[in-house]
Motif scaffolding. Structure first.
Motif, mmCIF file in Angstrom:
data_model
loop_
_atom_site.group_PDB
_atom_site.id
_atom_site.type_symbol
_atom_site.label_atom_id
_atom_site.label_comp_id
_atom_site.label_asym_id
_atom_site.label_seq_id
_atom_site.Cartn_x
_atom_site.Cartn_y
_atom_site.Cartn_z
ATOM 1 N N SER D 335 19.390 18.465 -11.855
ATOM 2 C CA SER D 335 18.130 18.648 -11.133
ATOM 3 C C SER D 335 17.724 17.411 -10.351
ATOM 4 C CB SER D 335 17.001 19.002 -12.121
ATOM 5 O OG SER D 335 16.558 17.828 -12.796
ATOM 6 N N GLY D 336 18.292 16.277 -10.752
ATOM 7 C CA GLY D 336 17.902 15.034 -10.089
ATOM 8 C C GLY D 336 16.516 14.556 -10.464
ATOM 9 N N MET D 337 15.845 15.268 -11.359
ATOM 10 C CA MET D 337 14.523 14.822 -11.798
ATOM 11 C C MET D 337 14.639 13.559 -12.648
ATOM 12 S SD MET D 337 12.420 16.847 -10.483
ATOM 13 C CE MET D 337 10.930 16.334 -11.334
ATOM 14 N N TYR D 338 15.660 13.513 -13.462
ATOM 15 C CA TYR D 338 15.860 12.370 -14.370
ATOM 16 C C TYR D 338 14.619 12.094 -15.211
ATOM 17 C CZ TYR D 338 19.885 11.583 -11.311
ATOM 18 O OH TYR D 338 21.027 11.725 -10.590
ATOM 19 N N HIS D 339 13.900 13.137 -15.528
ATOM 20 C CA HIS D 339 12.719 13.010 -16.361
ATOM 21 C C HIS D 339 12.344 14.410 -16.849
ATOM 22 C CE1 HIS D 339 9.851 10.075 -17.762
ATOM 23 N NE2 HIS D 339 9.015 11.075 -17.863
ATOM 24 N N PRO D 340 11.827 14.535 -18.074
ATOM 25 C CA PRO D 340 11.447 15.871 -18.553
ATOM 26 C C PRO D 340 10.290 16.434 -17.738
ATOM 27 C CG PRO D 340 10.908 14.166 -20.182
ATOM 28 C CD PRO D 340 11.704 13.502 -19.114
ATOM 29 N N VAL D 341 10.232 17.750 -17.680
ATOM 30 C CA VAL D 341 9.192 18.420 -16.891
ATOM 31 C C VAL D 341 8.491 19.440 -17.784
ATOM 32 C CG1 VAL D 341 10.350 18.110 -14.678
ATOM 33 C CG2 VAL D 341 10.863 20.123 -16.084
ATOM 34 N N PRO D 342 7.305 19.870 -17.394
ATOM 35 C CA PRO D 342 6.562 20.826 -18.220
ATOM 36 C C PRO D 342 7.353 22.113 -18.423
ATOM 37 C CG PRO D 342 5.111 19.845 -16.607
ATOM 38 C CD PRO D 342 6.507 19.403 -16.249
ATOM 39 N N ALA D 343 7.043 22.796 -19.497
ATOM 40 C CA ALA D 343 7.810 23.968 -19.881
ATOM 41 C C ALA D 343 7.410 25.193 -19.072
ATOM 42 C CB ALA D 343 7.606 24.268 -21.361
ATOM 43 N N ASN D 344 8.392 26.014 -18.854
ATOM 44 C CA ASN D 344 8.181 27.343 -18.290
ATOM 45 C C ASN D 344 8.330 28.308 -19.447
ATOM 46 O OD1 ASN D 344 8.230 29.690 -16.830
ATOM 47 N ND2 ASN D 344 10.410 29.473 -16.312
ATOM 48 N N LEU D 345 7.215 28.620 -20.094
ATOM 49 C CA LEU D 345 7.307 29.364 -21.345
ATOM 50 C C LEU D 345 7.679 30.834 -21.100
ATOM 51 C CD1 LEU D 345 6.897 28.589 -24.298
ATOM 52 C CD2 LEU D 345 4.681 29.715 -24.151
ATOM 53 N N PRO D 346 8.743 31.298 -21.727
ATOM 54 C CA PRO D 346 9.154 32.689 -21.525
ATOM 55 C C PRO D 346 8.080 33.650 -22.017
ATOM 56 C CG PRO D 346 10.840 31.393 -22.647
ATOM 57 C CD PRO D 346 9.607 30.584 -22.645
ATOM 58 N N GLU D 347 8.049 34.817 -21.406
ATOM 59 C CA GLU D 347 7.029 35.790 -21.793
ATOM 60 C C GLU D 347 7.288 36.359 -23.176
ATOM 61 O OE1 GLU D 347 6.238 38.697 -18.818
ATOM 62 O OE2 GLU D 347 6.022 37.179 -17.255
ATOM 63 N N ASP D 348 8.555 36.501 -23.504
ATOM 64 C CA ASP D 348 8.896 37.005 -24.836
ATOM 65 C C ASP D 348 8.302 36.070 -25.880
ATOM 66 O OD1 ASP D 348 10.006 37.476 -27.257
ATOM 67 O OD2 ASP D 348 12.080 37.444 -26.569
ATOM 68 N N ALA D 349 7.465 36.620 -26.725
ATOM 69 C CA ALA D 349 6.629 35.777 -27.588
ATOM 70 C C ALA D 349 7.405 34.939 -28.592
ATOM 71 C CB ALA D 349 5.609 36.648 -28.321
ATOM 72 N N GLU D 350 8.660 35.250 -28.836
ATOM 73 C CA GLU D 350 9.417 34.483 -29.821
ATOM 74 C C GLU D 350 10.392 33.492 -29.189
ATOM 75 O OE1 GLU D 350 9.545 34.376 -33.242
ATOM 76 O OE2 GLU D 350 7.785 35.656 -33.452
ATOM 77 N N THR D 351 10.621 33.629 -27.915
ATOM 78 C CA THR D 351 11.631 32.767 -27.294
ATOM 79 C C THR D 351 11.121 31.341 -27.139
ATOM 80 O OG1 THR D 351 12.527 34.642 -26.093
ATOM 81 C CG2 THR D 351 13.094 32.455 -25.273
ATOM 82 N N ALA D 352 11.927 30.403 -27.585
ATOM 83 C CA ALA D 352 11.554 28.991 -27.470
ATOM 84 C C ALA D 352 12.034 28.433 -26.134
ATOM 85 C CB ALA D 352 12.181 28.189 -28.613
ATOM 86 N N ALA D 353 11.287 27.522 -25.577
ATOM 87 C CA ALA D 353 11.668 26.888 -24.313
ATOM 88 C C ALA D 353 12.177 25.476 -24.559
ATOM 89 C CB ALA D 353 10.469 26.856 -23.370
ATOM 90 N N GLN D 354 12.833 24.934 -23.565
ATOM 91 C CA GLN D 354 13.214 23.506 -23.570
ATOM 92 C C GLN D 354 14.204 23.148 -24.685
ATOM 93 O OE1 GLN D 354 9.129 22.095 -23.874
ATOM 94 N NE2 GLN D 354 9.155 21.516 -21.707
ATOM 95 N N LEU D 355 14.861 24.155 -25.264
ATOM 96 C CA LEU D 355 15.828 23.795 -26.317
ATOM 97 C C LEU D 355 16.979 22.997 -25.733
ATOM 98 C CD1 LEU D 355 15.813 27.023 -28.486
ATOM 99 C CD2 LEU D 355 15.406 24.707 -29.322
#
Lengths: 430, 430, 430, 430
Positions: D335-355
């Motif tokens: 991504s070239g960000m070279y830094h963590p970014v805020p999460a895009n939380l999935p709509e599915d209520a159990e799916t974890a983001a940023q793993l």
């Protein structure tokens, strides 16, 4: 502890007195100068142990519960606090050896004073009925037993630094036959695959780090019925084990090179063979006795060299559940041997020997909390949990552990490079 | 020494006994634990001083000269050799504090044993006539007197590390009036320009570093008649002297920042003013007494702040030649004060006070050999010469120096950052 | 400097330009990566030297005197201040090697920028007439010449740490005959007893540490006409000089053991004899050339072994007054040899060779202030005085010293254990 | 790798070239001086990374398999061996920063040379059919990808040490929307109790430390769907988390006190709030982005403060098995960000983001061997196993990890006090 509360005053008081006297018995052979030595930072001066165990009762029992009690000396809290940040500032651990005053006789007076107050507590129904007090009381006794083992290992290290190599005590002339019989070697016990319950579940005392009981799945494995002997370890030495980096963890290799390890701590190579320094002075190495005073790094290098491996702490506990010898046959502090002895291998082909007593057994498990572990509130909560990183778990107690102090779920822990405790090796294979 | 050889056996023996007893008198108030303390590498445990001074007589007098003499203990040479490479291996200086054994009573037995043998030597004409023996004998006595001073300063440091701040000894209740009178301040003695003879020239004993006598040309200068007082030094502190780098040598500034120096060693700022730890416990700072326990760096920073300078060791010696007070008016070990006292300024307007006794005076001279300096052959040659770099010369003795041990040509030397000796400041100006 | 002020603008400007260009000529063979190396704390990265010498002119000439001048970069003061506390905070000396940015080209731009401004100053009568400015200007030039020598010795150390042992520069193919002739050995010059004038007295520039001129009385002595050669030093090595503690100061013995000294720095023992790393790469040791890269401790051990001694700095200066070769015959930076060469011994039997150039000569004199020494006010006063403790004086300049920078009263100083400068040995006897 | 062998030559060659070019792309913005920096021992100079990854292919592919191949330079093995004792002696890790030569251009020539030979190998059926070669080839590529991440984190540390705080690269102006959406906080995924298969089981490449696959029993637990944000961590800071020892492990408390930790590495408190140094220069802290550059000790202290806990590595892997987002939505190196970014939380209520991507997640698991772990013979066996003590496992990859390099079974490991990697926190509760 169950029996204590059943039998009332007498039992608990008697236990208190017996444990307190045992500590002083251990210190009896020391000169006042011995009592202030701190030849390395890990070692605490015996005088400090004497004061610290007393401070524990004063701080956690007498001061919070006896309204009229005044601290024996206003500065002893500063001298004798070990690591409880909650209890205020304290002398740096590595500076404990600079404390010539208070003199040894004052510390014994401190013990007399606290013991007298404690005996009042232990004969007063008001306190005996106090359910908050009982666990702290028990912790104080267990704590003092822990320091009995540390006293013995610290005294050994102190004596070993002196060019005179003084003997701490004469060796017992008679030893129970049960701990001296010969053993067949290379026999294995099998532990089948399955879910095992790990952690303390019974009545009575345990440390917080033995909780919560929980299930661990283990694949089938086999464990050696006896500890690795000096004869076996000598083959590793003679095969160049200390010079073969492929056997070692990287960190272990570096420290062994820096410190020039060539054999266990306290070993000396003389013209007529290997000797080691013991609490009875310099002695010839007994080839049939378990090797001791080796670091985790050496234990693992030996296991790699032998083509086997170390157990995890969970495997060790499952082995103890299935195949342990009776507790009363071990070689504990009470034998006065202060050194591991050859195994008395049980006739039952699956029963393992030397699980309790003789040497602490390094496991290839880091010291971490069990699932659901919680620390107690306040200073007591600093007892175990805050050390749960970068240390390895040891199991089973040693020849310096009080017999009543140890149990199969007991988790001891030291850094992987430490060698001054009575540590040893049990092998596993799959 | 002149009198010793004139009066024969009796005098030398009496001197030997008096000096040996004085050492033990200094150690009498110590507990056995006190006797093994080494809270910093510069400090030696008192037990070690007791053994080392005895080892000196055994090694350099008894063993080479008494054919039948056997070493009291085969390992004491290892314990009690200080730094004589010629005399074999020895325990590392920083490990002296790990020696709990031999116990203190054995060291006293060692002293008894060597003293008995030495008394035979000192009453036997064969040895008394031996011209090779006499200087070594004298060196042994002078050496023991040096250690008497070190014992006092080391004991002070040991006691100061203990949070109880124990008093080593009660203060003398009566003090000679000659050392307590008030002084006018800021008075100066003048030393005219010219060639001065420096170094020891008389009869009797001197150390090798006081030789050879030689000429040094000095320009005219003035020296303060008295030492800098605590009142004067406090002004430096209050003026921010410890925070003004322009007053300091670079190395001194760095060490003072690292160690957080804000006042002399042993000073404590309490609510009602400055206190300092003394051998009689914590006391209020006496404003009229000389400042002590300051490093060379502090002495020089103070001199720079005051607009003056320190003397060189040659200037100090010339000053002592022209303007010294009689030796017997000084404040030496024998007063039992163990601390500098206010000056008793002589009425003669040029006579300087406090030159001998009270505090060692830092000079701005490095410790180097005099022209023509030669070291003695063998181990005795290691006494002084090998330390002749990176140390500063101090002159005049202190309140911990035996009176018979000091003389105006005496050259003491310490590293510029040391503060645990009784060190002080005398100013000069041109 | 006299000629500069006589001839006005041209001379001073020409000197400025020549010295600044010489610094860059020294750095021309370096890669950008070479320019940021700091393999030990004593060494500064060449890029830092380039910036620091420029910062000196910017800070002490341009900023205080040119109202319109702005600092080239707001953070360069932080980067390039060496040790002037008066000039604000600065990067830790040991962290100079972490500065990859600003890149090397920016530092050269910085030099161009400051040089352009300085040329305005040096062609403007207003500034040339300013008598306050002249000494600071002169100090800036002398300072840059000092850094030329440090650049060469630092570059040598940097290259020596690289396993490729790269050559910094090819060796000059033609060398002036005046520095290569053979010498008779073991010849001595005599200096008679008397009062000598020590310190700088003439016209022109000197450092503050060469003042005040004063008289020193010297007894008669003799000094070797030439420096100790590699052949002579090899005999010391082969005789076991590095293993004989009786030859060494205690501190020197300890450091030589810790660091495993067996020969001068940069020496390598190969199958066909001794080599040493030079700025022209690895070369065979020239037996007739002076030994170099030895510490004061080695110089003194050699002198002790040879039965002679080192000179004091006062003796050295008196020797130079009476028996020096003409200055223009020395082996200085300008020869491009960057290494000492064999002596061309003058025919006059008393004239000493190699006094100036070739190697700095360790004296047995500590670096202390001369009588009447005063530091300049402000930052310039931090130039020399604050280092006057725990260092030894060296005299005479080396093969890395600019010829116009050295004079017989010049006092250089280093700690007694340093070896990376071009240091050597001259012997004395009485 | 499956696809590589299916599609033959082209794919593997293309992968080789792409990975090698990516490494050089990362280094393109560096100056030659940047390329030799080593401001702390953990950091390796970028030039060293460039050489070391090349040495890996030369040593393990070219030299053993191409009979005619000669090492590019005889000393590069000494320069560029990292820790393989089997491959001979090497430069000390902490001295990598002293290597100005070979110059950067030579290292690029080395890369060209090895790449040309490798391309011959990768287009020659003889080698492509060699089943022994394939895993080593794959290891070389994975190894180079590991060093791409280390290059980015080392470069960040290098830049941060420079007072100019230079930007390594401009920030990408357009970012995929999928990684920037807002998140609801404090949501949890549930993992039910049961036996889970842990370790790598599929086709394709894995490291030896991901083997053998085995079963682990887990009790039910819940894990946070997103990483702890800067906003959340700031509350911990503001609540005094860095000053409350009850939250910390003892070792963590000591190191945080010694080093004065008050916030994550790279954070600066300015007048208008918190900033942090990034690879794009100094930036304001984005409150919604995950916190990063925290040690295990800080992660655990935060978890304790929040009333939750960290996951074990087994829990993390089970969570990833049940609830992971698709791999292609992570924020990786590409991504070239070279830094963590805020999460895009999935709509599915159990799916974890940023793993996967963003930050490595500290687990409360020590880095130890899986049951049945065996090391490969020879130098390749030194890759992982010898580090299995005193380090903590991290899972999931970061914003500096190549996307094709990471997978849910991947076990990274660092010491508990390290902060210069992109590390973060995920919470668990039971």
């Amino acid at each position: 502890m169950a029996s204590s509360t059943q039998n009332g005053v007498t039992d608990l008081l008697a236990r208190y007195q017996a444990i307190r006297q045992q500590t002083e018995k251990i210190c009896a052979p020391l000169t006042p100068e011995d009592s202030v030595m701190q030849p390395m930072a890990d070692v605490s001066p015996p005088k400090w142990h004497l004061g610290h165990t007393t401070w524990f009762f004063e701080t956690f029992i007498l001061l919070p519960n006896l309204p009229a009690y005044k601290a024996f000396h206003p500065q002893y809290a500063f001298f004798f606090n070990s690591y409880y940040n909650s209890m205020g500032s304290r002398i740096a651990r590595s500076d404990r050896g600079t404390l010539s005053r208070p003199p040894l006789e004052d510390i014994y007076a401190y013990r007399r004073h606290v013991d007298a107050e404690m005996e009042k507590v232990l004969t007063d129904e008001k306190y005996l009925q106090n359910t908050q007090l009982a666990p702290v009381m028990e912790l104080g006794l267990q704590h003092e037993q822990q320091h009995q083992e540390l006293l013995l290992t610290d005294i050994k290290y102190i004596m070993s630094c002196n060019p005179l190599l003084p003997s701490y005590q004469l060796k017992p002339t008679t030893v129970s036959g049960s701990i001296l019989q010969k053993q067949p070697q290379n026999e294995w016990s099998t532990v089948p695959a399955g879910l095992y319950h790990i952690g303390f579940q019974g009545e009575g005392f345990c440390f917080d780090n033995e909780l919560q009981p929980h299930q661990v799945y283990l694949a089938e494995f086999q464990a050696r019925r006896t500890l690795v002997t000096n004869a076996e370890y000598l083959k590793f030495i003679e095969a160049g084990g200390y010079a073969d980096f492929t056997l070692w963890l990287d960190e272990g290799w570096q420290i062994s090179q820096q410190q020039g390890w060539q054999a266990p701590l306290y070993w000396l190579n003389q013209e007529d063979g290997w000797y080691h320094f013991t609490l009875h002075g310099l002695e010839k190495v007994d080839l049939e006795a378990p090797v001791t005073h080796i670091s985790f790094f050496e234990a693992l290098a030996y296991a790699n060299w032998s083509g086997h491996r170390l157990l995890t702490e969970f495997e060790w506990e499952a082995l103890a559940q299935l195949h342990a010898n009776p507790l009363n046959e071990g070689n504990f502090m009470e034998s006065g041997m202060y050194h591991p002895v050859p195994a008395n291998l049980p006739e039952d082909a699956e029963t393992a020997a030397q699980l309790l007593g003789n040497t602490w057994e390094w496991t290839y498990s880091g010291y971490f909390p069990y699932p659901g572990f919680v620390t107690a509130p306040g200073a007591i909560g600093e007892y175990n949990g805050k050390f749960m990183v970068n240390q390895m778990v040891l199991r089973g107690g040693s020849c310096a552990t009080p017999q009543s102090h140890i149990r199969p779920t007991y988790r001891n822990f030291f850094h992987a490079d430490k060698r001054w405790q009575f540590t040893g090796i049990r092998l596993a294979k799959r």
